[in-house]
Design a protein around this motif. Structure first.
Motif, PDB file in Angstrom:
ATOM      1  N   SER A   1       0.818  -1.212   0.000  1.00  0.00           N
ATOM      2  CA  SER A   1       0.000   0.000   0.000  1.00  0.00           C
ATOM      3  C   SER A   1       0.850   1.261   0.000  1.00  0.00           C
ATOM      4  O   SER A   1       0.328   2.364   0.082  1.00  0.00           O
ATOM      5  N   ASP A   2       2.192   1.096  -0.085  1.00  0.00           N
ATOM      6  CA  ASP A   2       3.117   2.243  -0.187  1.00  0.00           C
ATOM      7  C   ASP A   2       2.932   3.245   0.946  1.00  0.00           C
ATOM      8  O   ASP A   2       2.998   4.460   0.732  1.00  0.00           O
ATOM      9  N   GLY A   3       2.663   2.752   2.147  1.00  0.00           N
ATOM     10  CA  GLY A   3       2.559   3.634   3.306  1.00  0.00           C
ATOM     11  C   GLY A   3       1.188   4.199   3.549  1.00  0.00           C
ATOM     12  O   GLY A   3       0.959   4.860   4.564  1.00  0.00           O
ATOM     13  N   ALA A   4       0.241   3.940   2.653  1.00  0.00           N
ATOM     14  CA  ALA A   4      -1.128   4.408   2.849  1.00  0.00           C
ATOM     15  C   ALA A   4      -1.891   3.429   3.741  1.00  0.00           C
ATOM     16  O   ALA A   4      -1.531   2.247   3.821  1.00  0.00           O
ATOM     17  N   THR A   5      -2.927   3.912   4.399  1.00  0.00           N
ATOM     18  CA  THR A   5      -3.802   3.040   5.172  1.00  0.00           C
ATOM     19  C   THR A   5      -4.956   2.632   4.271  1.00  0.00           C
ATOM     20  O   THR A   5      -5.695   3.494   3.777  1.00  0.00           O
ATOM     21  N   VAL A   6      -5.070   1.325   4.021  1.00  0.00           N
ATOM     22  CA  VAL A   6      -6.060   0.848   3.056  1.00  0.00           C
ATOM     23  C   VAL A   6      -6.842  -0.338   3.627  1.00  0.00           C
ATOM     24  O   VAL A   6      -6.440  -0.941   4.623  1.00  0.00           O
ATOM     25  N   VAL A   7      -7.944  -0.640   2.976  1.00  0.00           N
ATOM     26  CA  VAL A   7      -8.734  -1.822   3.307  1.00  0.00           C
ATOM     27  C   VAL A   7      -8.904  -2.632   2.025  1.00  0.00           C
ATOM     28  O   VAL A   7      -9.260  -2.083   0.975  1.00  0.00           O
ATOM     29  N   PHE A   8      -8.628  -3.928   2.107  1.00  0.00           N
ATOM     30  CA  PHE A   8      -8.859  -4.816   0.967  1.00  0.00           C
ATOM     31  C   PHE A   8     -10.132  -5.616   1.221  1.00  0.00           C
ATOM     32  O   PHE A   8     -10.301  -6.218   2.284  1.00  0.00           O
ATOM     33  N   LEU A   9     -11.012  -5.605   0.251  1.00  0.00           N
ATOM     34  CA  LEU A   9     -12.280  -6.321   0.361  1.00  0.00           C
ATOM     35  C   LEU A   9     -12.335  -7.442  -0.673  1.00  0.00           C
ATOM     36  O   LEU A   9     -11.839  -7.275  -1.798  1.00  0.00           O
ATOM     37  N   ASP A  10     -12.915  -8.546  -0.309  1.00  0.00           N
ATOM     38  CA  ASP A  10     -13.061  -9.648  -1.251  1.00  0.00           C
ATOM     39  C   ASP A  10     -13.954  -9.231  -2.422  1.00  0.00           C
ATOM     40  O   ASP A  10     -14.970  -8.558  -2.242  1.00  0.00           O
ATOM     41  N   GLY A  11     -13.533  -9.625  -3.617  1.00  0.00           N
ATOM     42  CA  GLY A  11     -14.368  -9.392  -4.792  1.00  0.00           C
ATOM     43  C   GLY A  11     -14.077  -8.121  -5.555  1.00  0.00           C
ATOM     44  O   GLY A  11     -14.704  -7.867  -6.583  1.00  0.00           O
ATOM     45  N   TYR A  12     -13.139  -7.306  -5.075  1.00  0.00           N
ATOM     46  CA  TYR A  12     -12.800  -6.059  -5.779  1.00  0.00           C
ATOM     47  C   TYR A  12     -11.376  -6.131  -6.303  1.00  0.00           C
ATOM     48  O   TYR A  12     -10.420  -6.292  -5.525  1.00  0.00           O
ATOM     49  N   THR A  13     -11.242  -6.042  -7.622  1.00  0.00           N
ATOM     50  CA  THR A  13      -9.924  -6.131  -8.245  1.00  0.00           C
ATOM     51  C   THR A  13      -9.720  -5.003  -9.246  1.00  0.00           C
ATOM     52  O   THR A  13     -10.692  -4.457  -9.792  1.00  0.00           O
ATOM     53  N   SER A  14      -8.454  -4.680  -9.480  1.00  0.00           N
ATOM     54  CA  SER A  14      -8.103  -3.673 -10.491  1.00  0.00           C
ATOM     55  C   SER A  14      -8.183  -4.295 -11.874  1.00  0.00           C
ATOM     56  O   SER A  14      -8.427  -5.501 -12.017  1.00  0.00           O
ATOM     57  N   ARG A  15      -7.965  -3.493 -12.915  1.00  0.00           N
ATOM     58  CA  ARG A  15      -8.051  -3.998 -14.283  1.00  0.00           C
ATOM     59  C   ARG A  15      -7.046  -5.103 -14.561  1.00  0.00           C
ATOM     60  O   ARG A  15      -7.284  -5.981 -15.391  1.00  0.00           O
ATOM     61  N   ASP A  16      -5.881  -5.049 -13.862  1.00  0.00           N
ATOM     62  CA  ASP A  16      -4.862  -6.088 -14.086  1.00  0.00           C
ATOM     63  C   ASP A  16      -5.096  -7.322 -13.228  1.00  0.00           C
ATOM     64  O   ASP A  16      -4.286  -8.255 -13.223  1.00  0.00           O
TER      65      ASP A  16
END
Length: 311
Positions: A1-16
């Motif tokens: 996350s490059d130092g950012a505070t993030v949340v990963f959720l199942d089922g959400y992906t980027s184009r790649d």
């Protein structure tokens, strides 16, 4: 996350195909829309009133359809973080785009965004010009009312045109269509209401008074199929309002208004009010007229549109 505070959720992906994070705090410590939206969810649904909370059990987010994924993720994170009680409902209410008559982005000739104030002023101007053109021999009383009536018709036309469309669909903005006296438009419904007011005035001997004195309700006598059809149409009102409250598609109100007006027209074509065969039948038909007018008035006002009893 490059130092950012993030949340990963199942089922959400980027184009790649990599996991798509929802950033809550950027790597430089800054905040974004997701941060403030999460804080707002907590304040609106989780905090008690003594903590400046709103304790809402249903929160509607009305934005363009392009924000759908953002709100899906915000709502999911809010539930995971305990920022929203399970009993509270968070709902995104998406709407489509308003386009010009050419089907392209609605804009001025120079490409600038159209200001709502200018759009409404133009609708009022066109409505006023049309009223004056159709009443060339208008008396002084009409001329005193025309500016107010123009405002009601013009602004009502813009509101109705927007709300009468399925909110998720794009639609083409057209002054000609929205100010038309034919079809499912605000001017048509306003004239339908004023026409019923005129029928009641005449049948109850009220002359040309500005405000209608609504007659007392009477027992309804069914002497023609169109009377029964109108009654069946009017009693659908609670179901229509419940459907709109649940599904949040105000165009259902507009569809019901137009259907009610058409059903009333069929009734009036077949059932004379002023020349009814008996006084009881006349009172019955006046009751149906009053109920129809009340329904139209209630629903137009629900849509934020004023009514006038004389046009």
């Amino acid at each position: 996350s490059d130092g950012a505070t993030v949340v990963f959720l199942d089922g959400y992906t980027s184009r790649d195909g990599s996991p798509l994070p929802m950033i809550v705090r950027k790597s430089d410590g800054g905040f974004n829309y997701a941060t403030t939206d999460l804080a707002a969810v907590r304040q609106r649904t989780c905090l008690a009133s003594e903590e400046s909370g709103e304790e809402a059990d249903r929160v509607l987010y009305v934005t363009d359809a392009g924000q759908a994924q953002h709100f899906e993720m915000v709502f999911a994170v809010a539930k995971k973080a305990g920022f929203c009680p399970e009993k509270a409902s968070l709902e995104h209410v998406p709407f489509g785009l308003v386009q010009g008559e050419d089907g392209k982005k609605f804009a001025t000739r120079s490409g600038d965004t159209v200001k709502l104030k200018d759009l409404l002023n133009e609708a009022v101007r066109i409505a006023g010009a049309d009223l004056r053109e159709r009443n060339p021999d208008a008396d002084e009383a009409f001329l005193k009312r025309v500016d107010n009536v123009s405002r009601i018709v013009g602004i009502g036309a813009v509101k109705y045109a927007d709300l009468s469309m399925n909110r998720e669909s794009n639609y083409r903005f057209s002054y000609d269509r929205m100010l038309s006296l034919n079809g499912n438009t605000a001017p048509y419904m306003l004239y339908a209401y004023a026409r019923i007011c005129g029928i009641i005035r005449k049948a109850s001997g009220q002359g040309k008074t500005e405000l209608v004195e609504w007659p007392e309700s009477s027992d309804v006598i069914v002497s023609h199929p169109t009377e029964a059809n109108l009654m069946r149409q009017l009693i659908k009102l609670p179901d229509v309002l419940n459907d709109v409250g649940r599904d949040l598609y105000p165009n259902k109100i507009c569809d019901y208004l137009f259907e009610t007006s058409q059903t009333f027209n069929q009734f009036y074509e077949n059932c004379s009010v002023n020349n009814a065969e008996t006084s009881e039948l006349k009172a019955s038909r006046l009751t149906l007229c009053t109920a129809t007018a009340g329904t139209i008035r209630l629903l137009l006002q629900t849509l934020g549109i004023e009514v006038v009893q004389k046009l």
